[in-house]
Design a protein around this motif. Sequence first.
Motif, PDB file in Angstrom:
ATOM      1  N   ASP A   1       0.728  -1.300   0.154  1.00  0.00           N
ATOM      2  CA  ASP A   1      -0.188   0.039   0.125  1.00  0.00           C
ATOM      3  C   ASP A   1       0.820   1.347   0.064  1.00  0.00           C
ATOM      4  O   ASP A   1       0.684   2.403  -0.648  1.00  0.00           O
ATOM      5  CB  ASP A   1      -0.956   0.124   1.072  1.00  0.00           C
ATOM      6  CG  ASP A   1      -2.129  -1.086   1.002  1.00  0.00           C
ATOM      7  OD1 ASP A   1      -2.156  -1.835   0.166  1.00  0.00           O
ATOM      8  OD2 ASP A   1      -2.671  -1.367   2.352  1.00  0.00           O
ATOM      9  N   ALA A   2       1.946   1.306   0.678  1.00  0.00           N
ATOM     10  CA  ALA A   2       2.746   2.409   0.883  1.00  0.00           C
ATOM     11  C   ALA A   2       3.804   2.544  -0.391  1.00  0.00           C
ATOM     12  O   ALA A   2       3.704   3.713  -0.879  1.00  0.00           O
ATOM     13  CB  ALA A   2       4.005   2.208   1.943  1.00  0.00           C
TER      14      ALA A   2
ATOM     15  N   VAL B   1       2.457   2.461  -3.252  1.00  0.00           N
ATOM     16  CA  VAL B   1       1.608   3.110  -4.157  1.00  0.00           C
ATOM     17  C   VAL B   1       1.235   4.479  -3.407  1.00  0.00           C
ATOM     18  O   VAL B   1       1.619   5.290  -4.286  1.00  0.00           O
ATOM     19  CB  VAL B   1       0.055   2.396  -4.316  1.00  0.00           C
ATOM     20  CG1 VAL B   1      -0.787   3.202  -4.896  1.00  0.00           C
ATOM     21  CG2 VAL B   1       0.376   1.022  -4.731  1.00  0.00           C
ATOM     22  N   SER B   2       1.019   4.501  -2.331  1.00  0.00           N
ATOM     23  CA  SER B   2       0.671   5.865  -1.716  1.00  0.00           C
ATOM     24  C   SER B   2       1.854   6.827  -1.954  1.00  0.00           C
ATOM     25  O   SER B   2       1.678   8.140  -1.948  1.00  0.00           O
ATOM     26  CB  SER B   2       0.005   5.866  -0.406  1.00  0.00           C
ATOM     27  OG  SER B   2       1.155   5.191   0.455  1.00  0.00           O
ATOM     28  N   SER B   3       3.098   6.264  -1.812  1.00  0.00           N
ATOM     29  CA  SER B   3       4.361   7.202  -1.939  1.00  0.00           C
ATOM     30  C   SER B   3       4.643   7.580  -3.377  1.00  0.00           C
ATOM     31  O   SER B   3       5.216   8.638  -3.445  1.00  0.00           O
ATOM     32  CB  SER B   3       5.559   6.526  -1.307  1.00  0.00           C
ATOM     33  OG  SER B   3       5.687   5.312  -2.147  1.00  0.00           O
ATOM     34  N   GLY B   4       3.721   7.194  -4.152  1.00  0.00           N
ATOM     35  CA  GLY B   4       4.342   7.420  -5.682  1.00  0.00           C
ATOM     36  C   GLY B   4       5.383   6.707  -6.348  1.00  0.00           C
ATOM     37  O   GLY B   4       5.770   6.971  -7.475  1.00  0.00           O
TER      38      GLY B   4
ATOM     39  N   ARG C   1       5.255   3.855  -7.203  1.00  0.00           N
ATOM     40  CA  ARG C   1       4.753   2.609  -8.113  1.00  0.00           C
ATOM     41  C   ARG C   1       4.789   3.446  -9.447  1.00  0.00           C
ATOM     42  O   ARG C   1       5.366   2.804 -10.480  1.00  0.00           O
ATOM     43  CB  ARG C   1       3.583   2.261  -7.827  1.00  0.00           C
ATOM     44  CG  ARG C   1       2.911   1.380  -8.901  1.00  0.00           C
ATOM     45  CD  ARG C   1       1.408   1.201  -8.765  1.00  0.00           C
ATOM     46  NE  ARG C   1       0.657   2.419  -8.955  1.00  0.00           N
ATOM     47  CZ  ARG C   1      -0.901   2.400  -8.500  1.00  0.00           C
ATOM     48  NH1 ARG C   1      -1.453   1.496  -8.510  1.00  0.00           N
ATOM     49  NH2 ARG C   1      -1.345   3.698  -9.051  1.00  0.00           N
ATOM     50  N   GLU C   2       4.523   4.807  -9.337  1.00  0.00           N
ATOM     51  CA  GLU C   2       4.329   5.436 -10.728  1.00  0.00           C
ATOM     52  C   GLU C   2       5.748   5.796 -11.159  1.00  0.00           C
ATOM     53  O   GLU C   2       6.098   6.118 -12.464  1.00  0.00           O
ATOM     54  CB  GLU C   2       3.671   6.907 -10.570  1.00  0.00           C
ATOM     55  CG  GLU C   2       2.265   6.826  -9.774  1.00  0.00           C
ATOM     56  CD  GLU C   2       1.526   5.843 -10.842  1.00  0.00           C
ATOM     57  OE1 GLU C   2       1.655   6.139 -12.059  1.00  0.00           O
ATOM     58  OE2 GLU C   2       0.753   4.975 -10.281  1.00  0.00           O
TER      59      GLU C   2
ATOM     60  N   LYS D   1      -3.399  -3.483  -6.769  1.00  0.00           N
ATOM     61  CA  LYS D   1      -2.568  -2.181  -6.531  1.00  0.00           C
ATOM     62  C   LYS D   1      -1.871  -1.913  -7.761  1.00  0.00           C
ATOM     63  O   LYS D   1      -1.120  -0.934  -7.921  1.00  0.00           O
ATOM     64  CB  LYS D   1      -1.790  -2.155  -5.527  1.00  0.00           C
ATOM     65  CG  LYS D   1      -2.427  -2.472  -4.249  1.00  0.00           C
ATOM     66  CD  LYS D   1      -2.982  -1.332  -3.433  1.00  0.00           C
ATOM     67  CE  LYS D   1      -3.753  -1.401  -2.297  1.00  0.00           C
ATOM     68  NZ  LYS D   1      -4.303  -0.093  -1.774  1.00  0.00           N
TER      69      LYS D   1
ATOM     70  N   THR E   1       6.632   2.407   5.050  1.00  0.00           N
ATOM     71  CA  THR E   1       5.343   3.082   5.626  1.00  0.00           C
ATOM     72  C   THR E   1       5.997   4.374   6.429  1.00  0.00           C
ATOM     73  O   THR E   1       5.215   5.230   7.013  1.00  0.00           O
ATOM     74  CB  THR E   1       4.806   2.200   6.464  1.00  0.00           C
ATOM     75  OG1 THR E   1       5.545   1.700   7.746  1.00  0.00           O
ATOM     76  CG2 THR E   1       4.265   0.943   6.057  1.00  0.00           C
TER      77      THR E   1
ATOM     78  N   LYS F   1      12.552   8.844  -6.245  1.00  0.00           N
ATOM     79  CA  LYS F   1      11.796   9.491  -7.291  1.00  0.00           C
ATOM     80  C   LYS F   1      12.604  10.167  -8.201  1.00  0.00           C
ATOM     81  O   LYS F   1      11.932  10.602  -9.131  1.00  0.00           O
ATOM     82  CB  LYS F   1      10.756   9.786  -6.713  1.00  0.00           C
ATOM     83  CG  LYS F   1       9.693   9.156  -5.806  1.00  0.00           C
ATOM     84  CD  LYS F   1       8.705   9.915  -5.017  1.00  0.00           C
ATOM     85  CE  LYS F   1       7.657  10.335  -5.913  1.00  0.00           C
ATOM     86  NZ  LYS F   1       6.636  11.002  -5.154  1.00  0.00           N
TER      87      LYS F   1
END
Length: 561
Positions: free
Chosen positions: A53-54, A56-59, A61-62, A111, A326, A337
């Motif tokens: 989940d983290a 994804v939410s951290s960006g 994955r993108e 996800k 997390t 990133k």
Amino acid sequence: MRAVLAALLVLCVIAVPAEASDNGLSIRPAMGWSSWSFIRRWPTEDKIKAQADALVSSGLREKGYVYVNLDDFYQKCDANGFVVDSYGRWAVDSAKFPSGIKVLADHIHDKGLKFGFYVTPGIAKNAVTANTPVEGTSYHAKDIADTSQTHKNYNCKNMYRLNFSHPGAQAFINSWANQMASWGVDYLKIDGVDASTIADVEAWDKALRQTGRPINFALSNNLPIAQATTWKRLANSWRTQGDVECYCGPGPNGSGFPLTDWAHVSSRFNSAAQWQPYAGPGGWNDYDSLQIGNGDQVGLTADQRRSHMTHWAMAASPLLLGTDLTALTSVDLGMLKNDRLIAVNQDGVAAQRIVNSGVNQVWRKRESNGDHIVAFYNTGTSGNSTVSVTWSQVGFSGPAAVTNLWSGASEGTVSSSYSATLRPGETRLIRARPNVQRYEAENATISQGTVDSNHAGFSGTGFVNYTNVTGSYVESTVTAATAGDATLTLRYANGTTVNRPMTITVNGTTLTRDFPGTGAWTTWANSTFTVPLAAGANAVRATATTENGGPNVDYLDVSPP
């Protein structure tokens, strides 16, 4: 996929060498997260889901970090080793993973991520004691086990070797791989690999292929370099050293922070220099987890963490995070990133070391568009040091436009050499764009020709072998900042005694050039000509004018207007 990776793939298409694994996977180094560094011996369903989940939410994955890999200690053990299922395969500890592995994999896939799993060679003692059947066959565990020998295992131990002269051994590995595929496994790490386990690696390679599911195949750890070509043929990555973790934390078995230290990270420099020739599309040298994410508590200063990521990027190592996603700090998240650093990692080229003097190191690689990426390091733990290199050491001559890849700032045009005064543990990473731009033929548009690598002396990853027909061509898209006449140099080889003329066409101008014999297919020559370029993109096409086709073409060098 994501926009940044799509752009990278368009710019950096490189043919997979014949000697690499041909399973079609890991054309670029894998990116994601692995459970071992932070979670260690205590993985649970909820912990792995939280990290996914983290991601994804951290960006992240993108940016391309898509693998979520469950490492060791998910299994159930008793006094005799691994508890097994009815077909002799490891049983998952239902107390840790009450919903089962497939449900966890489904959550990760939902996800937009990929799921990784873990195994070691052999067959469990409990399977042999119970003489479990091999799924889909008339064979049993006692038929295929060599109980006189055991395999290395880091958890429940008690793993017998398999007798691969018996067909049931491969069938057993196939059944295990099929189970993993049915769960949705996308990545498999096989641990405890060494020179004595080549038969196991071959069996797992066959087993994964026969599932019909694309499964990235990773080997671990501290593999011997003497068998490097074998690992490259069979797998998508291989660990070149022991663990990067320092096991110096305050928790059980050295768990907790710090996860690593500078000694464990900097030891990867010599390893990367030795293993560099074996990396390429389809198979990568793995320098273990990237320990960036949680700030200074991981045992590395900010300078050392930037050097850590720079080196992994330059070496084209898989970028598998080991930290707690997390609890990412903003500084470390900015490092992870950084599109420019990710691009260096994903360009499909492993760097070479060209300076190794005391605490000073310099590494270089050339990307498919002709740019040179250069990394400078002060590997010491005290005192500043000035690290220098000439452009001729890097591999080109003349001035170059320099960009700092950590900051993105332009450093202007640098004439012939570059120096950086660095703090202890600090790095400088630059992109040097020579006035002459190189366009490798293997990355061009090819009509009636193939990318080959069977004649020595070529640049990049191969050359174009024209089909012996009139009209076969190679077309490169050349970019110019301004309009004007440009000097183009085409490097070619013609191992025959027959001239192979071609027309060179660009922006309405057509030239006819002769490409006579060079004496051998390994003897390369240059043909230079001047053509008008427009500002922006220009299609430069070299077309064969006889039934003999064109010569072998290596690259096109362009001195822009």
